[in-house]
Design an enzyme around this catalytic site. Structure first.
Site, PDB file in Angstrom:
ATOM      1  CG  HIS A 159     -47.766  12.949 -17.691  1.00 25.06           C
ATOM      2  ND1 HIS A 159     -46.695  13.148 -16.846  1.00 25.06           N
ATOM      3  CD2 HIS A 159     -48.885  13.224 -16.954  1.00 25.06           C
ATOM      4  CE1 HIS A 159     -47.140  13.528 -15.656  1.00 25.06           C
ATOM      5  NE2 HIS A 159     -48.457  13.582 -15.697  1.00 25.06           N
ATOM      6  CG  ASP A 195     -49.739  18.819 -13.539  1.00 22.53           C
ATOM      7  OD1 ASP A 195     -50.839  19.069 -14.056  1.00 22.53           O
ATOM      8  OD2 ASP A 195     -49.497  17.749 -12.932  1.00 22.53           O
ATOM      9  CG  HIS A 197     -48.873  14.276 -11.341  1.00 24.18           C
ATOM     10  ND1 HIS A 197     -50.135  14.844 -11.364  1.00 24.18           N
ATOM     11  CD2 HIS A 197     -48.914  13.295 -10.410  1.00 24.18           C
ATOM     12  CE1 HIS A 197     -50.909  14.220 -10.484  1.00 24.18           C
ATOM     13  NE2 HIS A 197     -50.189  13.280  -9.891  1.00 24.18           N
ATOM     14  CG  ASP A 284     -52.331  18.397 -10.764  1.00 25.25           C
ATOM     15  OD1 ASP A 284     -51.660  19.437 -10.877  1.00 25.25           O
ATOM     16  OD2 ASP A 284     -52.071  17.358 -11.400  1.00 25.25           O
TER      17      ASP A 284
END
Length: 342
Positions: A159, A195, A197, A284
């Protein structure tokens, strides 16, 4: 497979995050790395501490002012009479100026952050720098002839953009690994982000480049973090047009739907014909993850690893998310052992 891991990760500990409107203890915690490390040792992988790299290595993908902010932020916070962890209280959103960096620590924190889920504590810089060195070390091993390597990075990195931190991420470990491979003579490098996200930071860093392909499979930003990037129509700009590919999926996605997206993502990577691959390895996507909503089970991660191996290119795995801490080690090991054909 060699594993790069630093005990300095534990220096980033404490603080709280603002999660879906509630101030809660951080889901990104030191025990995540402890469970992964134990799983790596059970699997028989060689665990080594990272090599040192000059600060200039970070500037290959990050803005110098941003790096200096991260390096000195907590000391400035203390010098301003503050105690404990740092969270921003304002951001340069729409209708506010974005062309001026405030001199005060609170303003600069909001300028460089994009959320209030990423606290800075006294040891954050030490941990983030060590994680970056893990990624650079794993990339160096592959550049020196290893077929694959794994960077057990904590805090994660995907991120973090060129001059922005957030999403538990401070320095973009995957981008650093990809850039190091480029600098060591790999002509074309692909980054595949699995991931839950979207890897908004990695996308930002390589948005206008054609030598690094960025491909991401993730939860739709219509409802999931980071909300404002990760749509399918984002494909890069300028020289980088067509070298970003996003595969957003809805909450509740099962392995059946995920596998279809994975095949499409791997087709995109294969069509690019990379000389090396960096995998932003978030687990995740697991059905028991407390902040995610896909439905993959532990048995699916070795399948993912086997599919990644079919690309038959030198591969660097870089650890990203995964917050079901008791299962994270088995899920990460599943991908790596599947990749190795075990």
């Amino acid at each position: 497979m060699k594993v790069a891991h630093s005990p300095l990760h534990i220096r980033h500990d404490g603080g709280k995050e603002l999660h879906r409107g509630e101030l809660v203890p951080c889901f990104e915690m030191p025990v995540r790395a402890d469970y992964i490390l134990a799983a790596m040792r059970r699997a028989g992988f060689e665990v080594l501490e990272p090599r040192p790299f000059p600060l200039e290595s970070l500037l290959r993908v990050h803005d110098a002012g941003f790096v200096e902010f991260l390096r000195t932020a907590h000391a400035e916070w203390r010098a301003a009479g503050k105690e404990g962890f740092m969270l921003p209280s304002g951001f340069p959103a729409r209708a506010l100026r974005r062309d001026h960096i405030p001199t005060g620590i609170n303003g600069r924190m909001g300028y460089y952050a994009f959320d209030a889920s990423t606290p800075i504590v006294e040891g954050t810089w030490d941990a983030a720098l060590a994680a970056a060195h893990c990624a650079l070390t794993a990339a160096a091993w592959v550049a020196e002839g290893e077929k694959s390597a794994y960077a057990l990075c904590r805090p994660p990195g995907h991120h973090a953009a060129r001059s922005v931190y957030g999403g538990y991420c401070f320095l973009n470990n995957a981008a650093l690994a990809a850039q190091h491979l480029r600098d060591q003579g790999f002509g074309r490098v692909a980054v595949l982000d699995v991931d839950y996200h979207h890897g908004n930071g990695t996308q930002d860093i390589f948005w206008e480049r054609s030598d690094v392909l960025f491909v991401s499979i993730h939860a739709t930003p219509e409802t999931e973090y980071p909300y404002f990037l990760g749509y399918a129509d984002e494909r890069g700009e300028g020289a980088g047009e067509g070298y970003t590919r996003n595969f957003p999926l809805p909450r509740g996605t099962t392995w059946k739907e995920y596998g279809i997206a994975l095949d499409a993502a791997l087709d995109a990577v294969g069509g690019f014909a990379p000389d090396a691959l960096v995998v932003s390895l978030g687990v995740d996507t697991y059905e028991g993850d407390p902040i995610s909503a896909f439905k993959l089970s532990t048995e699916h991660f070795p399948r993912m690893g086997r599919r990644l191996a079919e690309l038959k290119v030198p591969t660097v795995f870089v650890q990203e998310g995964g917050y079901a801490v008791e299962e994270i080690g088995a899920n990460v090991a599943g991908v790596l052992e599947g990749f190795l054909g075990r």
